[in-house]
Design an enzyme around this catalytic site. Structure first.
Site, PDB file in Angstrom:
ATOM      1  N   GLY A  43       0.758  -1.233   0.000  1.00  0.00           N
ATOM      2  CA  GLY A  43       0.000   0.000   0.000  1.00  0.00           C
ATOM      3  C   GLY A  43       0.790   1.286   0.000  1.00  0.00           C
ATOM      4  O   GLY A  43       0.375   2.283  -0.577  1.00  0.00           O
ATOM      5  N   GLU A  98       4.101   4.435   5.805  1.00  0.00           N
ATOM      6  CA  GLU A  98       2.859   3.690   5.643  1.00  0.00           C
ATOM      7  C   GLU A  98       1.829   4.529   4.904  1.00  0.00           C
ATOM      8  O   GLU A  98       1.842   5.759   5.002  1.00  0.00           O
ATOM      9  CB  GLU A  98       2.277   3.352   7.030  1.00  0.00           C
ATOM     10  CG  GLU A  98       2.686   2.019   7.572  1.00  0.00           C
ATOM     11  CD  GLU A  98       1.857   0.874   7.002  1.00  0.00           C
ATOM     12  OE1 GLU A  98       1.451   0.931   5.831  1.00  0.00           O
ATOM     13  OE2 GLU A  98       1.629  -0.085   7.742  1.00  0.00           O
ATOM     14  N   ASP A 102      -4.393   2.577  11.149  1.00  0.00           N
ATOM     15  CA  ASP A 102      -5.665   2.575  11.860  1.00  0.00           C
ATOM     16  C   ASP A 102      -5.505   1.921  13.229  1.00  0.00           C
ATOM     17  O   ASP A 102      -5.342   2.601  14.216  1.00  0.00           O
ATOM     18  CB  ASP A 102      -6.814   1.993  11.032  1.00  0.00           C
ATOM     19  CG  ASP A 102      -6.502   0.668  10.384  1.00  0.00           C
ATOM     20  OD1 ASP A 102      -5.686  -0.100  10.905  1.00  0.00           O
ATOM     21  OD2 ASP A 102      -7.091   0.378   9.339  1.00  0.00           O
ATOM     22  N   PHE A 151     -14.230   3.152   4.761  1.00  0.00           N
ATOM     23  CA  PHE A 151     -13.389   2.271   3.952  1.00  0.00           C
ATOM     24  C   PHE A 151     -12.797   3.080   2.799  1.00  0.00           C
ATOM     25  O   PHE A 151     -13.498   3.462   1.868  1.00  0.00           O
ATOM     26  CB  PHE A 151     -14.182   1.081   3.416  1.00  0.00           C
ATOM     27  CG  PHE A 151     -13.285  -0.038   2.990  1.00  0.00           C
ATOM     28  CD1 PHE A 151     -12.540   0.043   1.827  1.00  0.00           C
ATOM     29  CD2 PHE A 151     -13.154  -1.164   3.781  1.00  0.00           C
ATOM     30  CE1 PHE A 151     -11.691  -0.982   1.444  1.00  0.00           C
ATOM     31  CE2 PHE A 151     -12.312  -2.199   3.401  1.00  0.00           C
ATOM     32  CZ  PHE A 151     -11.574  -2.103   2.232  1.00  0.00           C
ATOM     33  N   ASP A 158      -6.169  -0.251  -0.956  1.00  0.00           N
ATOM     34  CA  ASP A 158      -6.907  -1.180  -1.808  1.00  0.00           C
ATOM     35  C   ASP A 158      -8.079  -1.827  -1.105  1.00  0.00           C
ATOM     36  O   ASP A 158      -8.223  -1.755   0.110  1.00  0.00           O
ATOM     37  CB  ASP A 158      -5.966  -2.294  -2.283  1.00  0.00           C
ATOM     38  CG  ASP A 158      -5.662  -3.303  -1.190  1.00  0.00           C
ATOM     39  OD1 ASP A 158      -5.837  -4.508  -1.437  1.00  0.00           O
ATOM     40  OD2 ASP A 158      -5.242  -2.908  -0.086  1.00  0.00           O
TER      41      ASP A 158
END
Length: 179
Positions: A43, A98, A102, A151, A158
């Site tokens: 990511g 990153e 979360d 989300f 992704d």
């Protein structure tokens, strides 16, 4: 892909501007240090490369791949190293890069791993920080944007390996990931 997006949170220009700000801070903080930037695959790749290209300091780059999600949408809390660093980090100033933080479980685990391997310092930089979901007692040192508990996809983030190539960060429609 755009039809699967409920709303765009940050467009490409907004993200680029924030990356320049972060890069300037990091560059100043690490100008006289032995910097090793560690990108967390997959990511963070887009953010990592764009961040690195905005800095005019000597640094090493490397990657690590970890998993705490599997195929789900929530962290399992179990962090596994799938692809490890290819360099010795003893005495280096490590900056973990990153895409999003979360629960904080991955970042916490990586920090502990790198410190146990002899890193001089371990700090972190994330494009997005979903503070509401924090479980681990850790906060990133450099943060692009605080984001809501939705989300998110795009700019490296992704769902099931898709949507990473969107040039913006958007909220995925629930009907896409609730199937």
């Amino acid at each position: 892909m755009k039809r699967d997006i409920e709303e765009i949170l940050f467009d490409e220009d907004t993200i680029k501007g924030k990356i320049k700000e972060l890069a300037a801070k990091i560059q100043e903080d690490y100008k006289d240090k032995d910097l090793l930037m560690v990108g967390v695959l997959n990511g963070a790749v887009i953010f990592y490369v764009n961040l690195m290209m905005e800095m005019d300091i000597i640094m090493e780059m490397n990657f690590i791949r970890v998993s705490s999600y599997g195929a789900g949408t929530k962290s399992s809390g179990n962090v596994r190293v799938l692809y490890d660093l290819e360099t010795n980090i003893v005495g280096k100033d490590v900056l973990i890069v990153e895409d999003i933080i979360d629960s904080g479980n991955t970042l916490y685990a990586l920090r502990e791993i790198f410190l146990s391997r002899g890193a001089r310092t371990v700090k972190s930089c994330c494009l997005l920080d979903k503070v509401e979901r924090r479980e681990a007692n850790i906060m990133p040192d450099y943060v692009g944007f605080i984001v809501p508990d939705k989300f998110l996809v795009g700019y490296g983030l992704d769902f099931a390996g898709k949507y990473r190539n969107l040039k913006y960060v958007g909220v995925l429609k629930p009907e896409i990931y609730s199937v």
